[in-house]
Design a protein around this motif. Structure first.
Motif, PDB file in Angstrom:
ATOM      1  N   UNK A 275      -7.448  15.211  -5.738  1.00  0.00           N
ATOM      2  CA  UNK A 275      -7.561  14.659  -6.474  1.00  0.00           C
ATOM      3  C   UNK A 275      -7.103  13.044  -5.970  1.00  0.00           C
ATOM      4  N   UNK A 276      -6.093  13.151  -5.471  1.00  0.00           N
ATOM      5  CA  UNK A 276      -5.606  11.467  -5.372  1.00  0.00           C
ATOM      6  C   UNK A 276      -5.991  10.765  -4.091  1.00  0.00           C
TER       7      UNK A 276
ATOM      8  N   UNK B 292       0.737  -0.995  -0.611  1.00  0.00           N
ATOM      9  CA  UNK B 292      -0.290   0.114   0.172  1.00  0.00           C
ATOM     10  C   UNK B 292       1.095   1.245  -0.472  1.00  0.00           C
TER      11      UNK B 292
ATOM     12  N   UNK C 182      -9.521  -4.078   2.548  1.00  0.00           N
ATOM     13  CA  UNK C 182      -9.374  -5.626   1.209  1.00  0.00           C
ATOM     14  C   UNK C 182      -8.012  -5.405   0.506  1.00  0.00           C
TER      15      UNK C 182
ATOM     16  N   UNK D 274     -12.449   0.904   2.124  1.00  0.00           N
ATOM     17  CA  UNK D 274     -12.763  -0.244   1.664  1.00  0.00           C
ATOM     18  C   UNK D 274     -10.578  -0.859   0.494  1.00  0.00           C
ATOM     19  N   UNK D 275     -10.335   0.839   0.145  1.00  0.00           N
ATOM     20  CA  UNK D 275      -9.370   0.031  -0.908  1.00  0.00           C
ATOM     21  C   UNK D 275      -8.379  -0.539   0.880  1.00  0.00           C
TER      22      UNK D 275
ATOM     23  N   UNK E 172     -15.829  12.102  -1.765  1.00  0.00           N
ATOM     24  CA  UNK E 172     -15.059  11.784  -3.128  1.00  0.00           C
ATOM     25  C   UNK E 172     -14.541  12.517  -3.583  1.00  0.00           C
ATOM     26  N   UNK E 173     -13.777  12.375  -4.637  1.00  0.00           N
ATOM     27  CA  UNK E 173     -13.543  13.011  -5.321  1.00  0.00           C
ATOM     28  C   UNK E 173     -13.673  14.709  -5.460  1.00  0.00           C
TER      29      UNK E 173
ATOM     30  N   UNK F 116      -8.177   8.800  -1.434  1.00  0.00           N
ATOM     31  CA  UNK F 116     -10.176   8.412  -1.963  1.00  0.00           C
ATOM     32  C   UNK F 116     -10.883   9.278  -0.940  1.00  0.00           C
ATOM     33  N   UNK F 117     -12.049   9.234  -0.990  1.00  0.00           N
ATOM     34  CA  UNK F 117     -13.202   9.095   0.122  1.00  0.00           C
ATOM     35  C   UNK F 117     -13.263   8.638   0.782  1.00  0.00           C
ATOM     36  N   UNK F 118     -14.179   8.810   1.543  1.00  0.00           N
ATOM     37  CA  UNK F 118     -14.185   8.073   2.932  1.00  0.00           C
ATOM     38  C   UNK F 118     -14.442   6.661   2.487  1.00  0.00           C
ATOM     39  N   UNK F 119     -15.492   6.834   2.341  1.00  0.00           N
ATOM     40  CA  UNK F 119     -15.738   4.923   1.774  1.00  0.00           C
ATOM     41  C   UNK F 119     -14.447   4.482   1.265  1.00  0.00           C
ATOM     42  N   UNK F 120     -14.379   4.846   0.302  1.00  0.00           N
ATOM     43  CA  UNK F 120     -13.272   4.104  -0.952  1.00  0.00           C
ATOM     44  C   UNK F 120     -11.486   3.992  -0.199  1.00  0.00           C
ATOM     45  N   UNK F 121     -11.378   5.341   0.604  1.00  0.00           N
ATOM     46  CA  UNK F 121     -10.116   4.376   1.873  1.00  0.00           C
ATOM     47  C   UNK F 121     -10.592   3.291   2.768  1.00  0.00           C
TER      48      UNK F 121
END
Lengths: 546, 353
Positions: free
Chosen positions: A502-503, A372, A516, A512-513, A496-497, A505-510
């Motif tokens: 721009x690089x 990561x 996972x 999960x990324x 997000x976005x 991530x939003x909360x949900x994306x952060x």
């Protein structure tokens, strides 16, 4: 009239019968190709030597070497049936020593192969093709060629030295330019690839040729010597080493090679420790002591030897020169203009410190966090100081010899992984940021920290480089200064976005990324990322109020 | 009138020469490269983040009021078969396992890429498609005549047709949620739903920068290519992948020329053909007609001449024959008279005896 009719009918029946017979015989001949997958072999040789003269007229011949060796053994013939010898060395070429002319080489194959095949056929043994050109020249191997290269690792080296009772000269040699002879120079042994390159160079044969000539010749000799001791072919080969292609090149056979786990290193008077000192030589006064330009790196050679299979992992060109002799501070022709700094830090090179250490981070226990982290990110000065240690300026140890200095510096290194005590590590975190659809998520924070530490418990590399209390925390709590109380995720991650970031991530994306990504790299199958309910709980329906 | 082979070829050459001479000029006027509307939006799909949960497909179905799927969206066995867009799906996720050198399966999103210069729009003669300044390629079913040229034109095989609707079938394709969400300031359905932010939404130019940055930071994770940056002249949807794009069945043979540019030279010659060919062909026709007329006249003249000559000859022969006959007749009469006179004289002498 009736006679003519019956004649016609008979002809009709005859024709039908013939057609049916032809069709069915064709059908019988068809094999079920789809059901059986092609055989995987390590001994496939494409005979296309004639292309060295001019374009091939016929497709190359697919030659299965082991098939032929086995056939020869059955007839009590040996390698000499096909390979000529010169000065006790068997040529790898078929029934010739050099490629003279196209016609001659072609004739050698045609007469050589066909003669033997025909002899075998007259003897009533199962023989190779004798009739049609296309039987050999079909150019389409019915087998899959998969050849692995054998790594002559320290275990294998140890087993060879043990068998030969440390007679290094059995394999290692140097070349005397004047007498044009090979000789053995004790203490100057090196890896074969230092001299024998991929291709033939001047009078040095290629590594491929050298290994086939020397290894097989010695194995054959040993095999012959053990004829009486062990009459069984297989056990003899086990003692003598492989002779057939598959022995060194087939994956399943390679796995059968016995591995000496704690094989001692090569006996070549190498130091256990070394002091790598980036120093500049004053070109005007080369006799003066070099000017030390940076803190030295104490290098634990012994440990590195233990963790690597071969010397060429680092010593890629020679064992007799130090790195800085070719890789000078400013770069030199001998070192292909790779500077000392690059030789040690280039992340793409497997021979550099960074490159090799980065590669070690790819194993599951490390990759969870390290995959990561961005590659080639800028490091803090403290990071450099982990290797480049400041030598004592005065007092004890100030005027030590380099090796003694290295030992002293290495001893001063602490390598116990420790992090905060349990009270300082929150036991659990409730993630409430995505409450729209689901109930808050229970995140077993302390358990995860402890698991990460347990995974790297026995890893000396990790232990040394994870020395700060906060180091392990930083994989998740990234991009902010390492601290006992790092910022919460929502301090940085939100909607997000964001055009300003721009690089990021939003909360949900952060979440999960991160979760996972780490689980995937560490091979953690549970919780299943495709089943939301393994982490989340469906939000309870709010009781409608009147 | 029948056309000889030679003549037909002659026409073709004339037409071809005039066409190429005009066509070059016409093409030169269209070579200006359109790099998209400067602030246009786009989506970057990163397949190394995708876990194949189909949440995006479900969201797409919901926000676009598409028909319910045959199998529910949480049935992931659907991914075992290769799928494409159809009248009920604006986008699909496909799974690629058994990839060389990659342990885990990777995914690919198939749907409208919202080309900067869309082939569908250039093929549509009623202008049902619009490349909006937002970047989305939208479709207006009210003007569509259902010719389905767009479906043939699309290099990505995306637009589909509602074959099951008898009265007002529409062409179906992703609109980047332009009407339903973008204009309201909302994210496209798939983008908002994705749990891992596999879809990133933003200005296309920022997304390109972001994609490059990701490749730079994680060079081992990505193939060093942003799909859609230049494919077919560039698309508003961009893609990052962990394996070469051909392995996830994304076409790598499309080139960098936008579809309209490929047809512009041919289409630019249409006015020329329409304007000049009739005149040209009619001219050729008139010339050949006149030639024929002259030839016919000449022929007639020749025939008349021959006939006249023949008549004269015959007349001459007849008159000669007549003359000869008259002569013969006279001779015969004379002979007969002579014979009669002789006979009479003989009889007289006999009687005189």
């Amino acid at each position: 009239m009736t006679k003519r009719k019956s004649l016609l009918m008979l002809t009709g029946i005859f024709i039908t019968a013939t057609v049916v017979a032809i069709l069915t015989s064709g059908a019988q001949g068809v094999k079920d190709v789809a059901s059986d997958s092609p055989e995987v072999r390590a001994d496939v040789i494409m005979i296309d030597v004639l292309k060295n003269f001019r374009e091939l007229e016929q497709p190359p011949v697919v030659f299965l070497h082991d098939l032929h060796t086995n056939a020869l053994v059955e007839q009590n013939k040996d390698c000499a049936s096909c390979h000529l010898s010169e000065k006790d060395l068997q040529s790898p070429k078929f029934k010739r020593l050099t490629d003279t002319s196209r016609q001659e080489v072609m004739d050698t194959y045609h007469t050589g192969c066909m003669q033997c095949h025909q002899e075998m056929e007259t003897a009533g043994v199962k023989a190779g093709p004798v009739e049609k050109c296309g039987d050999c020249h079909h150019g389409k191997p019915e087998v899959v060629s998969e050849r692995q290269l054998i790594v002559f690792d320290k275990s294998l080296h140890y087993r060879h030295t043990e068998r030969t009772e440390d007679k290094c000269e059995r394999c290692h040699h140097q070349y005397n330019e004047v007498t044009k002879q090979l000789f053995y120079d004790k203490g100057k042994e090196g890896a074969c690839v230092y001299c024998h390159k991929q291709q033939l160079e001047e009078n040095r044969i290629s590594i491929k040729q050298a290994s086939h000539l020397s290894c097989i010749a010695c194995h054959r000799k040993t095999l012959a010597e053990n004829k009486e001791v062990t009459p069984d072919e297989d056990s003899r080969e086990k003692i003598a080493g492989p002779i057939q292609c598959s022995g060194c090149h087939a994956e399943q056979k390679l796995q059968l090679i016995k591995k000496v786990e704690d094989a001692p290193g090569m006996k070549r008077n190498q130091p256990d420790v070394a002091l790598i000192q980036p120093a500049k030589i004053d070109l005007d006064n080369p006799n003066l002591a070099p000017i030390v330009v940076m803190n030295p790196v104490p290098f634990d050679h012994k440990t590195h030897q233990e963790h690597n299979d071969t010397c060429i992992v680092c010593h890629h060109a020679s064992l007799d020169k130090t790195c800085s002799e070719c890789h000078t501070l400013g770069g030199a022709k001998d070192g292909k203009f790779v500077k000392l700094e690059q030789a040690m830090h280039q992340i793409d090179s497997e021979q550099s410190c960074f490159g090799c250490h980065t590669k070690k981070q790819q194993k599951p226990s490390c990759a969870g966090c390290h995959s990561l982290l961005a590659k080639g990110r800028k490091q803090e000065a403290a990071f450099c100081a982990q290797c480049h240690m400041e030598p004592p300026q005065a007092g004890i140890g100030a005027n030590l010899e380099p090796q003694a200095m290295a030992s002293m510096l290495l001893r001063s290194r602490t390598s116990t992984p420790y992090t905060y005590t349990d009270e300082d590590i929150p036991e659990a975190v409730t993630i409430e940021d995505l409450e729209e659809q689901y109930e808050p998520v229970y995140f077993p924070h302390r358990k995860i920290v402890r698991t990460l530490l347990a995974e790297t418990k026995d890893d000396k590399l990790a232990q040394y480089f994870h020395r700060q209390k906060e180091t392990v925390c930083q994989a998740c709590h990234h991009n902010s200064p390492a601290a006992k109380k790092p910022p919460r995720c929502y301090s940085c991650h939100g909607k997000p976005f964001d055009a300003k970031e721009p690089l990021r991530p939003g909360m949900k994306g952060a979440y999960h990324q991160q979760c996972f990504g780490c689980h995937k790299q560490m091979g953690i199958k549970k919780p299943d990322p495709l089943n939301c309910m393994e982490c989340h709980q469906e939000k309870k329906k709010q009781v409608a109020t009147k | 009138m029948s056309i000889s082979r030679r003549r037909f070829l002659g026409w073709l050459t004339t037409a071809g020469l005039s066409g190429s001479a005009f066509g070059k000029v016409a093409h030169a006027a269209t070579t200006k490269h359109f790099e998209g509307y400067p602030e246009s939006l786009g989506v970057l799909y990163d397949n190394t983040r995708c876990i194949g949960c189909r949440t995006c497909e479900a969201a797409c179905n919901k926000v676009n009021d598409l028909p319910p799927p045959g199998r529910p969206f949480d049935d992931l066995s659907v991914l075992d078969n290769r799928r494409r867009t159809d009248a009920g799906k604006y986008m699909v996720i496909n799974k690629y396992d058994r990839l060389a050198k990659v342990k885990d399966p990777l995914f690919a999103r198939t749907g409208c890429n919202h080309c900067l210069e869309p082939a569908c729009a250039s093929s549509c003669f009623v202008r049902a498609y619009t490349k909006t300044e937002s970047g989305a390629v939208t479709y207006d079913s009210s003007v569509c005549v259902g010719c389905r040229y767009c479906m043939i034109a699309c290099p990505f095989n995306i637009p589909t047709f509602e074959y099951n609707k008898v009265l007002s079938p529409r062409v179906m394709k992703c609109t980047m949620c332009y009407d339903t969400r973008l204009v309201k300031g909302q994210l496209p359905g798939c983008v908002e739903a994705c749990p891992t932010e596999s879809f990133s939404f933003g200005k296309r130019k920022d997304l390109l920068k972001m994609a490059r940055e990701r490749i730079g930071r994680f060079p081992d994770r990505y193939v060093d290519h942003v799909y859609g940056e230049s494919e077919m002249g560039g698309t508003s949807w961009l893609y990052l992948s962990g394996v070469p794009f051909r392995q996830i069945e994304m076409r790598e043979d499309l080139g960098v020329t936008p579809a309209p540019a490929l047809t512009s030279s041919a289409l630019a010659s249409v006015p020329m053909v329409v304007g000049t060919w009739p005149l040209l062909l009619m001219g050729i026709y008139a010339v050949s007609k006149r030639k024929e007329k002259i030839a016919k006249e000449e022929q007639e003249q020749a025939v008349a001449q021959v006939l006249a000559q023949a008549k004269a000859e015959t007349d001459k022969k007849i008159s000669e024959a007549w003359q000869k006959a008259a002569k013969d007749k006279d001779k015969a009469v004379e002979a007969a008279v002579k014979k009669a006179l002789e006979a009479a004289a003989e009889t007289q002498t006999e009687e005189n005896y």
